[in-house]
Design an enzyme around this catalytic site. Structure first.
Site, short mmCIF file in Angstrom:
data_model
loop_
_atom_site.label_atom_id
_atom_site.label_comp_id
_atom_site.label_asym_id
_atom_site.label_seq_id
_atom_site.Cartn_x
_atom_site.Cartn_y
_atom_site.Cartn_z
N GLU A 199 5.15 -3.39 4.65
CA GLU A 199 5.41 -2.07 5.20
C GLU A 199 4.37 -1.67 6.24
O GLU A 199 3.22 -2.14 6.21
CB GLU A 199 5.42 -1.03 4.06
N CYS B 68 -0.49 2.72 10.71
CA CYS B 68 -1.14 2.09 9.56
C CYS B 68 -0.51 0.71 9.37
O CYS B 68 0.68 0.59 9.08
CB CYS B 68 -0.94 2.96 8.32
N CYS C 1 -1.31 -7.42 -2.74
CA CYS C 1 -2.77 -7.26 -2.73
C CYS C 1 -3.33 -7.88 -4.00
O CYS C 1 -2.67 -7.91 -5.04
CB CYS C 1 -3.14 -5.78 -2.63
N CYS D 76 -6.80 -2.09 -7.35
CA CYS D 76 -7.40 -0.76 -7.43
C CYS D 76 -6.48 0.15 -8.24
O CYS D 76 -5.28 0.26 -7.95
CB CYS D 76 -7.64 -0.20 -6.04
N GLU E 275 -6.00 -6.42 1.67
CA GLU E 275 -7.41 -6.31 2.04
C GLU E 275 -7.63 -7.12 3.31
O GLU E 275 -7.59 -8.36 3.29
CB GLU E 275 -8.29 -6.84 0.89
N SER F 139 -10.29 -1.08 7.41
CA SER F 139 -10.70 -0.56 6.11
C SER F 139 -10.88 -1.70 5.12
O SER F 139 -10.04 -2.60 5.02
CB SER F 139 -9.65 0.42 5.58
N HIS G 139 -14.84 5.72 -3.21
CA HIS G 139 -14.10 6.35 -4.30
C HIS G 139 -14.91 6.68 -5.55
O HIS G 139 -14.36 7.28 -6.49
CB HIS G 139 -12.89 5.52 -4.70
#
Length: 415
Positions: free
Chosen positions: A116, A129, A136, A140, A210, A241, A265
């Site tokens: 996506e 984005c 992934c 997380c 990532e 990121s 975070h």
């Protein structure tokens, strides 16, 4: 509590699947790579160099997908290229649009993998984005994508293809004759049009995956995106990121040189171990030292720290003060993005209350560090931060194929 799944990269290379018709897809290739392919096709070296420059311009500056429109390439050469090469685009399966204008695309690769991308329009910018992996490996806890298994890395063509597709959808390719300066003509009816005032101004590598666990492909793709002869997007308008792949951060600064964002975070080992399992391998102190060493970081190019606000987990005044202490201890040129948690089905966390988020933000601002609260975008289409996992998984492959076919028929009817 141990979290299942791997936190190290799973090296699943993606070799380019040969096409049934034998043609080579040029999408995602640099000018040098295009030149080498032309040499392999037995073009003389001088001609290969010239044609690679022309092709690169048409593909990335003009958005061409058809060799027949390449007016500075001879009419006899165009069919030769058509027989051997293709300029592809990702297949679009779904394209929902949020009530706030956010657009999400569900894309499918030629080996049947779904990923996506999201476009977020604002008054003064438009941000795309971009995903770097199918799935992934980081798990997380607050992230919907983290519940997917890692299938494989995206290729440079699949990464660049997301940018190309967005430019297609937004109608942002220059028009007219490539030999005429854009500012020489301003009348759209004359066939020439200025190419400034674009909606897509920024790219963030914050989609699925990532990026630093797909380093080579991300580096090569962004090199194409930043090339001044093509898409020509400034590195200052690109942000990569990472959840904290410390060994690759310095290399990213040296070889890619774009802005850095870090998914922090939490301010304690206990909490970050839980919500960002990679912290068990590369702890907070090691991560922040890598940020301090990041090439090019300064007050003009601050490192962005992403901080998702989880009720009762990481949102206390003590957490805010500890965050300030850590950033000042490492003398980091920092901006903190506070992200209200975007709930998704099955998530175990709740979003902090608005007044709690404001109080958290105020403490950081009072310490002289910018800490804006991000406005959630695209929640109604599951396109908000941390939500990228397509609801299409609930649909059968036959239904998705039918939707894709209907979309193609509709597009053909429009033209």
């Amino acid at each position: 509590m141990q979290i299942p799944g791997q936190i190290d990269p799973v090296p699943i290379p993606r070799d380019i699947t040969p096409r049934d018709d034998g043609r080579i897809d040029l999408l995602g290739l640099s000018q040098i790579q295009i030149r080498d392919i032309l040499l392999e096709a037995e073009l003389p070296e001088k001609q290969a160099k010239l044609r690679s420059k022309q092709l690169f311009h048409w593909i990335y500056h003009r958005g061409a997908v058809d060799f027949s429109v390449m007016t500075d390439i001879s009419k006899t050469m165009r069919p030769w290229m058509e027989e051997r090469f293709i300029i592809g685009r990702p297949e679009v399966i779904e394209e929902p649009i949020s009530e706030d204008g956010t657009r999400k695309w569900l894309l499918r690769s030629d080996d049947g993998q779904d990923y996506e991308m999201v476009f977020i329009p604002d008054a003064d910018r438009g941000t795309l984005c971009v995903s770097s992996q199918v799935g992934c490996t980081l798990n997380c806890r607050f992230c919907h994508t983290g519940t997917m298994r890692l299938v494989r890395n995206l290729t440079p063509g699949e990464i660049v293809g997301q940018v190309m597709l967005a430019r297609d959808a937004l109608g942002e390719w220059p028009k007219g004759n490539m030999h005429i300066e854009n500012d020489q003509y301003e009348d759209e009816d004359s066939g020439y049009q200025r190419s400034d005032g674009r909606m897509l101004t920024n790219i963030v590598m914050m989609g699925m995956g990532e990026p630093l666990y797909n380093f080579d492909n991300v580096r090569d793709a962004l090199s194409v995106v930043m090339d001044s002869a093509g898409l020509a997007l400034s590195k200052r308008r690109i942000t990569l990121s990472t959840s904290g792949v410390v060994p690759k951060m310095a290399q990213a600064g040296a070889e890619i040189g774009v802005n850095l964002a870090v998914s922090l975070h939490a301010t304690s080992k206990e909490v970050r171990d839980e919500i960002v399992p990679l912290n068990r391998k590369y702890g907070i102190e090691e991560l922040l030292q890598a940020c301090a060493d990041y090439p090019g970081a300064n007050n003009a190019r601050r490192i962005t720290f992403e901080y998702v606000m989880l009720k009762g987990k990481n949102d206390s005044n003590e957490d805010a003060r500890e965050l300030v202490r850590l950033l000042k201890h490492y003398n980091l040129p920092a901006k903190v993005n506070l992200i209200p948690f975007n709930p998704w089905p099955g998530s175990q966390y709740e979003c902090s209350e608005p007044q709690r988020i404001r109080a958290f933000s105020n403490i950081i601002f009072e310490a002289g560090i910018s800490a804006p609260i991000r406005t959630p975008r695209g929640r109604d289409i599951m396109a908000a931060c941390g939500q990228l996992k397509s609801a299409s998984e609930k649909k059968s492959r036959a239904e998705l194929d039918r939707l894709a076919e209907e979309k193609q028929v509709a597009l053909e009817a429009e033209t």
